[in-house]
Design an enzyme around this catalytic site. Structure first.
Site, mmCIF file in Angstrom:
data_model
loop_
_atom_site.group_PDB
_atom_site.id
_atom_site.type_symbol
_atom_site.label_atom_id
_atom_site.label_comp_id
_atom_site.label_asym_id
_atom_site.label_seq_id
_atom_site.Cartn_x
_atom_site.Cartn_y
_atom_site.Cartn_z
ATOM 1 N N TYR A 55 0.851 -1.194 0.000
ATOM 2 C CA TYR A 55 0.000 0.000 0.000
ATOM 3 C C TYR A 55 0.882 1.238 0.000
ATOM 4 O O TYR A 55 1.912 1.287 0.687
ATOM 5 C CB TYR A 55 -0.899 -0.007 1.240
ATOM 6 N N ASP A 69 -0.178 16.037 5.673
ATOM 7 C CA ASP A 69 -1.163 15.380 4.799
ATOM 8 C C ASP A 69 -2.412 16.255 4.687
ATOM 9 O O ASP A 69 -3.470 15.948 5.246
ATOM 10 C CB ASP A 69 -1.506 14.003 5.362
ATOM 11 N N ASP A 96 -2.993 5.484 -2.597
ATOM 12 C CA ASP A 96 -3.914 6.514 -2.124
ATOM 13 C C ASP A 96 -3.901 7.660 -3.131
ATOM 14 O O ASP A 96 -2.885 8.335 -3.319
ATOM 15 C CB ASP A 96 -3.433 6.988 -0.751
ATOM 16 N N ASP A 98 -6.008 10.271 -2.935
ATOM 17 C CA ASP A 98 -6.695 11.411 -2.309
ATOM 18 C C ASP A 98 -8.094 11.612 -2.917
ATOM 19 O O ASP A 98 -8.860 10.664 -3.024
ATOM 20 C CB ASP A 98 -5.850 12.672 -2.420
ATOM 21 N N HIS A 123 -7.409 4.247 -4.366
ATOM 22 C CA HIS A 123 -8.653 4.649 -3.705
ATOM 23 C C HIS A 123 -8.827 6.145 -3.792
ATOM 24 O O HIS A 123 -7.883 6.928 -3.761
ATOM 25 C CB HIS A 123 -8.769 4.126 -2.271
ATOM 26 N N GLU A 125 -11.336 9.304 -2.231
ATOM 27 C CA GLU A 125 -12.134 9.573 -1.035
ATOM 28 C C GLU A 125 -13.176 10.651 -1.284
ATOM 29 O O GLU A 125 -13.086 11.402 -2.263
ATOM 30 C CB GLU A 125 -11.218 9.968 0.121
ATOM 31 N N CYS A 133 -5.942 14.569 6.744
ATOM 32 C CA CYS A 133 -5.725 13.201 7.220
ATOM 33 C C CYS A 133 -7.028 12.652 7.786
ATOM 34 O O CYS A 133 -7.735 13.339 8.531
ATOM 35 C CB CYS A 133 -4.635 13.193 8.291
ATOM 36 N N ARG A 168 -13.269 5.400 -0.800
ATOM 37 C CA ARG A 168 -13.106 5.637 0.641
ATOM 38 C C ARG A 168 -14.123 6.674 1.099
ATOM 39 O O ARG A 168 -14.290 7.719 0.469
ATOM 40 C CB ARG A 168 -11.692 6.134 0.927
ATOM 41 N N GLU A 198 -13.217 4.979 6.545
ATOM 42 C CA GLU A 198 -12.180 5.534 7.394
ATOM 43 C C GLU A 198 -12.690 5.846 8.787
ATOM 44 O O GLU A 198 -13.825 6.272 8.975
ATOM 45 C CB GLU A 198 -11.638 6.820 6.750
ATOM 46 N N ASN A 220 -8.572 -0.038 7.834
ATOM 47 C CA ASN A 220 -7.352 0.736 8.054
ATOM 48 C C ASN A 220 -6.920 0.591 9.506
ATOM 49 O O ASN A 220 -7.587 1.076 10.412
ATOM 50 C CB ASN A 220 -7.600 2.213 7.722
#
Length: 309
Positions: A55, A69, A96, A98, A123, A125, A133, A168, A198, A220
């Site tokens: 990942y 982040d 990731d 974003d 992924h 989100e 974050c 996500r 998440e 996660n």
């Protein structure tokens, strides 16, 4: 890998085979464990340790660049680092992405770029842009319809149908668990292959989410966040399909770096740290130094057909 061929420079498994393998693994009934890699070298270590996948965390990538982040990394940085990590191992790599780095068309371009770089999936989100974050307060999510457009563009942009589009949702701490479940169902209907929810808090919340959502689920297990740290066995028993440990390797490495630098500053030598270091011989083993030497020998000892020996 064949230690005498050009495969020393990249993965011996094709991008297409990694993606189809990831698809099969998510439907195998076996929990897929994906530690986070912030560099290609870490990805090699993950492979050697016997995990099922790699990942690439947006938080770890940002931190490695010296950034928080909060949406400061660019699509180009993520594609380049993700591609370098994916090429370093035969394992499939999920990255990731974003919020897709912009509007739905930007999300589509991101998927195309990641696929071209050799990633097995990504992924996206449902946070607003710029994101935060997922385990911090103060984040917000876009309306469901906006995320559906983001996902729809991503699904349409992929060329390989096995490239995994993971959705996500960060709605748990913003709108509540029921809203997160409703969003997950809508995202699955929009074509998401995998759902990543998440910041679930407890084992019972993970269990409730699994009971409500009938698609592959990713958990996660990040340290120092909002989620109870469940074991792989617990997650497997709950019916989860994959688990990520996104920043674990970075935190381990930086903890050792910080302690080591303090030791050198105080004592003036690294002698007391040697037992905790990876030995040069082990590093060369991970890097397959001998395989590169063997490949080099085939070049410098090559004789053209018909040339006298």
């Amino acid at each position: 890998m064949d230690d005498t061929t050009g495969s020393v420079f990249t993965s011996a498994v094709s991008d297409a085979d990694k993606r189809s393998g990831l698809r099969d693994a998510l439907n195998s009934g076996e929990l897929q464990r994906w530690p986070g890699a912030f560099s290609p070298l870490v990805a090699k270590m993950i492979s050697d340790a016997g995990f099922e996948g790699v990942y690439v965390s947006g938080a770890a990538l940002a931190a490695d660049l010296g950034l928080p982040d909060i949406g400061l990394t660019t699509q180009t940085e993520v594609v380049q680092r993700g591609g370098a990590i994916a090429r370093a191992t035969d394992l499939p790599t999920l990255v990731d992405a974003d919020t897709g780095f912009g509007e739905p068309m930007s999300a589509a371009r991101t998927v195309a770029a990641l696929e071209g770089a050799g990633l097995a999936g990504c992924h996206l989100e449902d946070q607003v842009n710029p994101k935060r974050c997922g385990h911090l307060d103060g984040k917000d999510v876009v309306p469901v319809d906006d995320m559906l457009r983001r996902l729809g563009a991503a699904v349409r942009a992929r060329r390989d149908e096995n490239f995994v589009i993971c959705a996500r949702t960060d709605a748990r701490t913003v709108e509540g668990l029921d809203a997160a479940i409703d969003r997950a169902k809508a995202y699955a209907d929009a074509g998401a292959d995998l759902i990543f929810t998440e910041a679930l808090a407890t084992e019972s919340e993970f269990e409730r989410f699994r009971a409500a959502v009938d698609v592959p689920l990713l958990a996660n297990m990040t340290e120092f966040g909002k989620s109870e740290l469940l074991t792989a066995a617990q997650l497997s028993d709950l019916g989860y399909n994959a688990v990520i440990y996104p920043v674990t390797t970075l935190r381990l490495a930086m903890g050792a770096v910080e302690a080591g630098l303090s030791e050198i500053a105080e004592t003036g030598t690294q002698r007391g740290l040697l037992d905790g270091m990876q030995h040069r011989s082990r590093l060369y083993e991970v890097l397959r130094y001998a395989a590169y030497n063997a490949f080099d020998d085939t070049i410098f000892t090559y004789i053209r057909p018909g040339e006298p020996k």
